[in-house]
Write a protein that holds these residues in place. Structure first.
Motif, PDB file in Angstrom:
ATOM      1  N   THR A  53       0.861  -1.178   0.000  1.00 33.26           N
ATOM      2  CA  THR A  53       0.000   0.000   0.000  1.00 33.26           C
ATOM      3  C   THR A  53       0.899   1.231   0.000  1.00 33.26           C
ATOM      4  O   THR A  53       1.657   1.451   0.947  1.00 33.26           O
ATOM      5  N   ILE A  71      -4.054  -3.915  -9.000  1.00 34.77           N
ATOM      6  CA  ILE A  71      -4.594  -2.973  -8.030  1.00 34.77           C
ATOM      7  C   ILE A  71      -5.612  -3.743  -7.193  1.00 34.77           C
ATOM      8  O   ILE A  71      -6.561  -4.318  -7.740  1.00 34.77           O
ATOM      9  N   ASN A  73      -8.447  -3.836  -4.287  1.00 29.90           N
ATOM     10  CA  ASN A  73      -9.442  -3.048  -3.550  1.00 29.90           C
ATOM     11  C   ASN A  73     -10.354  -4.037  -2.829  1.00 29.90           C
ATOM     12  O   ASN A  73     -11.345  -4.490  -3.402  1.00 29.90           O
ATOM     13  N   HIS A  76     -11.683  -7.234  -4.614  1.00 34.23           N
ATOM     14  CA  HIS A  76     -11.670  -6.944  -6.046  1.00 34.23           C
ATOM     15  C   HIS A  76     -10.249  -6.609  -6.506  1.00 34.23           C
ATOM     16  O   HIS A  76      -9.531  -5.885  -5.835  1.00 34.23           O
ATOM     17  N   LYS A  77      -9.860  -7.157  -7.667  1.00 29.68           N
ATOM     18  CA  LYS A  77      -8.543  -6.878  -8.245  1.00 29.68           C
ATOM     19  C   LYS A  77      -8.709  -6.434  -9.692  1.00 29.68           C
ATOM     20  O   LYS A  77      -9.497  -7.010 -10.443  1.00 29.68           O
ATOM     21  N   THR A  94      -3.194   3.456  -2.498  1.00 29.64           N
ATOM     22  CA  THR A  94      -3.436   2.364  -3.437  1.00 29.64           C
ATOM     23  C   THR A  94      -2.666   1.125  -2.998  1.00 29.64           C
ATOM     24  O   THR A  94      -1.482   1.197  -2.686  1.00 29.64           O
ATOM     25  N   THR A  95      -3.336  -0.030  -2.979  1.00 27.76           N
ATOM     26  CA  THR A  95      -2.657  -1.299  -2.714  1.00 27.76           C
ATOM     27  C   THR A  95      -2.376  -1.951  -4.057  1.00 27.76           C
ATOM     28  O   THR A  95      -3.280  -2.103  -4.890  1.00 27.76           O
TER      29      THR A  95
END
Length: 120
Positions: A53, A71, A73, A76-77, A94-95
């Motif tokens: 992150t 990315i 979230n 969800h990727k 952002t991860t």
């Protein structure tokens, strides 16, 4: 304050670290920059970095090859792909997992460079 005339930081092996399937070099380490850090990332093999992150704003310029960022979230990727001469942007928080084809070279810029000092 005196301004140094060393505006071309040299490659310094002590500033190169492993980063999953890549090597990452902090090119501006030891420079007089207070806010901006610049890194060169070179992918030597396939694979992904551990999830990370970002605690700063980051731009990624694809010098050569193809970058593939995952990315994350929550559950969800999404995959963000960048080809040579493209710029990718990661907002703070952002991860991401970094990946690229072997031989890919990226120029990363982050601000603030001393983000660890600001994290409590």
């Amino acid at each position: 304050m005196a301004i140094s005339l060393n505006h071309k930081p040299a490659i310094d092996p002590k500033n190169v670290n492993d980063f999953g399937p890549a090597k990452i070099e902090h090119r501006t380490a030891g420079s007089q920059l207070q806010q901006l850090g610049t890194y060169i990332m070179t992918f030597e093999e396939n694979g992904f970095s551990d999830p990370w992150t970002v605690q700063y704003e980051e731009t990624i310029y694809v010098i050569e090859g193809q970058a593939r960022l995952v990315i994350i979230n929550g559950e969800h990727k999404d995959t963000l792909t960048g080809d040579a001469d493209e710029l990718l942007v990661l907002p703070k928080g952002t991860t991401v997992q970094y990946s690229a084809t072997p031989g890919t070279r990226l120029l990363l810029s982050i601000s603030p460079v001393h983000w660890r000092d600001a994290v409590v």
